[in-house]
Design a protein around this motif. Structure first.
Motif, PDB file in Angstrom:
ATOM      1  N   GLY A  49      14.864  -1.479   9.392  1.00  3.25           N
ATOM      2  CA  GLY A  49      14.039  -2.063   8.239  1.00  3.25           C
ATOM      3  C   GLY A  49      12.928  -1.279   8.118  1.00  3.25           C
ATOM      4  N   ASN A  50      12.118  -1.533   7.241  1.00  6.47           N
ATOM      5  CA  ASN A  50      10.996  -0.563   6.817  1.00  6.47           C
ATOM      6  C   ASN A  50       9.905  -1.693   6.443  1.00  6.47           C
ATOM      7  OD1 ASN A  50       9.407   0.646   4.089  1.00  6.47           O
ATOM      8  ND2 ASN A  50       9.716   1.958   5.840  1.00  6.47           N
ATOM      9  N   TYR A  51       8.590  -1.412   7.174  1.00  9.53           N
ATOM     10  CA  TYR A  51       7.287  -2.011   7.138  1.00  9.53           C
ATOM     11  C   TYR A  51       6.173  -1.356   6.949  1.00  9.53           C
ATOM     12  CZ  TYR A  51      10.358  -5.947   8.468  1.00  9.53           C
ATOM     13  OH  TYR A  51      11.450  -6.816   8.489  1.00  9.53           O
ATOM     14  N   TYR A  52       5.206  -1.817   6.695  1.00 14.55           N
ATOM     15  CA  TYR A  52       4.036  -1.420   5.996  1.00 14.55           C
ATOM     16  C   TYR A  52       2.602  -2.021   6.817  1.00 14.55           C
ATOM     17  CZ  TYR A  52       6.331   1.487   2.532  1.00 14.55           C
ATOM     18  OH  TYR A  52       7.167   2.360   1.984  1.00 14.55           O
ATOM     19  N   TYR A  53       1.769  -1.127   7.218  1.00 16.03           N
ATOM     20  CA  TYR A  53       0.646  -1.834   7.967  1.00 16.03           C
ATOM     21  C   TYR A  53      -0.639  -0.992   7.120  1.00 16.03           C
ATOM     22  CZ  TYR A  53      -3.097  -3.498  10.824  1.00 16.03           C
ATOM     23  OH  TYR A  53      -4.054  -4.370  11.388  1.00 16.03           O
ATOM     24  N   ASP A  54      -1.408  -1.590   6.031  1.00 16.51           N
ATOM     25  CA  ASP A  54      -2.228  -1.090   5.230  1.00 16.51           C
ATOM     26  C   ASP A  54      -1.350   0.320   4.542  1.00 16.51           C
ATOM     27  OD1 ASP A  54      -4.091  -2.586   5.982  1.00 16.51           O
ATOM     28  OD2 ASP A  54      -4.700  -1.416   7.457  1.00 16.51           O
ATOM     29  N   ASP A  55      -1.852   1.523   4.794  1.00 17.93           N
ATOM     30  CA  ASP A  55      -0.747   2.523   4.107  1.00 17.93           C
ATOM     31  C   ASP A  55       0.188   3.280   5.022  1.00 17.93           C
ATOM     32  OD1 ASP A  55      -2.405   2.159   1.647  1.00 17.93           O
ATOM     33  OD2 ASP A  55      -4.070   3.687   2.515  1.00 17.93           O
ATOM     34  N   GLN A  56       0.198   2.649   6.117  1.00 15.53           N
ATOM     35  CA  GLN A  56       1.100   3.557   7.263  1.00 15.53           C
ATOM     36  C   GLN A  56       2.481   2.730   6.913  1.00 15.53           C
ATOM     37  OE1 GLN A  56       0.385   5.724   9.651  1.00 15.53           O
ATOM     38  NE2 GLN A  56       2.675   5.690   9.333  1.00 15.53           N
ATOM     39  N   SER A  57       3.580   3.420   6.835  1.00 18.41           N
ATOM     40  CA  SER A  57       5.082   3.208   6.821  1.00 18.41           C
ATOM     41  C   SER A  57       5.337   3.081   8.385  1.00 18.41           C
ATOM     42  CB  SER A  57       5.939   4.083   5.875  1.00 18.41           C
ATOM     43  OG  SER A  57       7.090   3.533   6.062  1.00 18.41           O
ATOM     44  N   ILE A  58       6.217   2.232   8.554  1.00 18.05           N
ATOM     45  CA  ILE A  58       6.757   2.030   9.932  1.00 18.05           C
ATOM     46  C   ILE A  58       8.234   1.708   9.685  1.00 18.05           C
ATOM     47  CG2 ILE A  58       6.823   0.835  12.178  1.00 18.05           C
ATOM     48  CD1 ILE A  58       3.945   0.162  11.539  1.00 18.05           C
ATOM     49  N   ASP A  59       9.341   2.604  10.088  1.00 14.32           N
ATOM     50  CA  ASP A  59      10.690   2.526  10.178  1.00 14.32           C
ATOM     51  C   ASP A  59      10.822   1.757  11.419  1.00 14.32           C
ATOM     52  OD1 ASP A  59      11.333   3.330   7.575  1.00 14.32           O
ATOM     53  OD2 ASP A  59      11.263   5.484   8.330  1.00 14.32           O
ATOM     54  N   VAL A  60      11.739   0.829  11.516  1.00 17.31           N
ATOM     55  CA  VAL A  60      12.264   0.041  12.487  1.00 17.31           C
ATOM     56  C   VAL A  60      13.869   0.155  12.858  1.00 17.31           C
ATOM     57  CG1 VAL A  60      12.358  -2.057  13.785  1.00 17.31           C
ATOM     58  CG2 VAL A  60      10.297  -1.626  12.486  1.00 17.31           C
ATOM     59  N   ILE A  61      14.264   0.876  13.807  1.00 17.42           N
ATOM     60  CA  ILE A  61      15.728   0.920  14.042  1.00 17.42           C
ATOM     61  C   ILE A  61      16.017   0.574  15.478  1.00 17.42           C
ATOM     62  CG2 ILE A  61      17.594   2.832  14.031  1.00 17.42           C
ATOM     63  CD1 ILE A  61      15.745   4.499  12.137  1.00 17.42           C
ATOM     64  N   ILE A  62      16.974  -0.315  15.418  1.00 10.94           N
ATOM     65  CA  ILE A  62      17.661  -0.610  16.847  1.00 10.94           C
ATOM     66  C   ILE A  62      18.907  -0.479  16.858  1.00 10.94           C
ATOM     67  CG2 ILE A  62      17.990  -2.721  18.422  1.00 10.94           C
ATOM     68  CD1 ILE A  62      15.746  -4.383  17.278  1.00 10.94           C
ATOM     69  N   HIS A  63      19.506   0.315  17.920  1.00 10.10           N
ATOM     70  CA  HIS A  63      20.609   0.676  18.039  1.00 10.10           C
ATOM     71  C   HIS A  63      21.662  -0.231  19.019  1.00 10.10           C
ATOM     72  CE1 HIS A  63      20.376   5.065  16.854  1.00 10.10           C
ATOM     73  NE2 HIS A  63      19.106   4.608  16.993  1.00 10.10           N
TER      74      HIS A  63
END
Length: 242
Positions: free
Chosen positions: A77-91
């Motif tokens: 998934g892809n999330y944002y906190y203010d202007d910071q992008s955070i990619d979340v990957i679980i294997h």
């Protein structure tokens, strides 16, 4: 303030890490709920091969073996906190461990979980569009009310939806493309060696060709459980279009 602590191992997941992982593991789908339960019983035991936000969950005294190939992606998934992008990957769970990647090691800048916005592939079900994408997802029924193969041209993703678990298994595009080329017996290097062209050419592939590629690929990806005989019968009897 939410706790942040990062470099000391083994340790519990921080509140932020656990929340980010839970975002791509919807509790209303049995397959993802299982992973929530698995994660609750594990600790962060160290960094993965890519360091930084790439970490490994395991039992407290587990040893990380970086010689073992990375297991396939389970949720993303892809999330944002203010202007910071955070990619979340679980294997996928492998060797009693789970690798995950948040792209960022120090998440102390996240102080209000309610401000996290974004989307993931895990929540998708047949008939839906993907969030932030107006284009329709191409869906191919592999077995009625059991499995659907889906393609997103915008995000260049392929996944297999399982009705019983609710899990969307992400399939590697290059490997799947290679199987399509094998099915179509295309050997022209200008085409066969360009997996990046798969989504540009998606409309030229029939349902039968894509289903056959999935069957071929499933022989190498053992995490995909499909009944080849029933699927071939479904397509050969004309139950599926194309």
């Amino acid at each position: 303030m939410i706790e942040a602590g990062y470099g000391n191992f083994p340790r519990e997941l921080t509140g932020v890490e656990k929340h980010l992982l839970s975002l791509v593991l919807p509790a209303n789908k049995p397959g993802y709920l299982l992973y929530r339960d698995l994660i609750n019983d594990l600790m962060v035991i160290g960094y993965g091969r890519f360091g930084n936000g790439n970490k490994i969950l395991g039992k407290e005294n587990s040893v990380i073996d970086l010689q073992i190939p990375t297991s396939p992606v389970f949720a993303v998934g892809n999330y944002y906190y203010d202007d910071q992008s955070i990619d979340v990957i679980i294997h996928q769970f492998n060797n009693d461990q789970i690798e995950f990647d948040l792209g960022i090691d120090d998440l102390s800048f996240i102080t209000d979980l309610n401000k996290l916005k974004g989307w993931n592939f895990s929540e998708w079900i047949p008939g839906q569009k993907l969030p932030a994408d107006d284009k329709k997802v191409r869906e191919l029924i592999i077995l009625p009310d059991e499995k659907v193969l889906a393609f997103s041209v915008t995000f260049k993703k392929i996944w297999l939806y399982d009705f019983s678990s609710g899990v969307n298994t992400i399939l590697p595009v290059t490997n799947f493309f290679n199987e399509v080329m094998r099915v179509k017996n295309i050997r022209d290097a200008k085409i066969a060696l360009k997996p990046g062209s798969f989504f540009e050419r998606l409309d030229t592939f029939t349902d039968l060709e894509l289903a056959s590629a999935l069957l071929s690929y499933s022989k190498y990806l053992h995490s995909i459980k499909i009944d080849e005989k029933r699927i071939r019968n479904f397509f050969e009897t004309g139950s599926s279009k194309n």
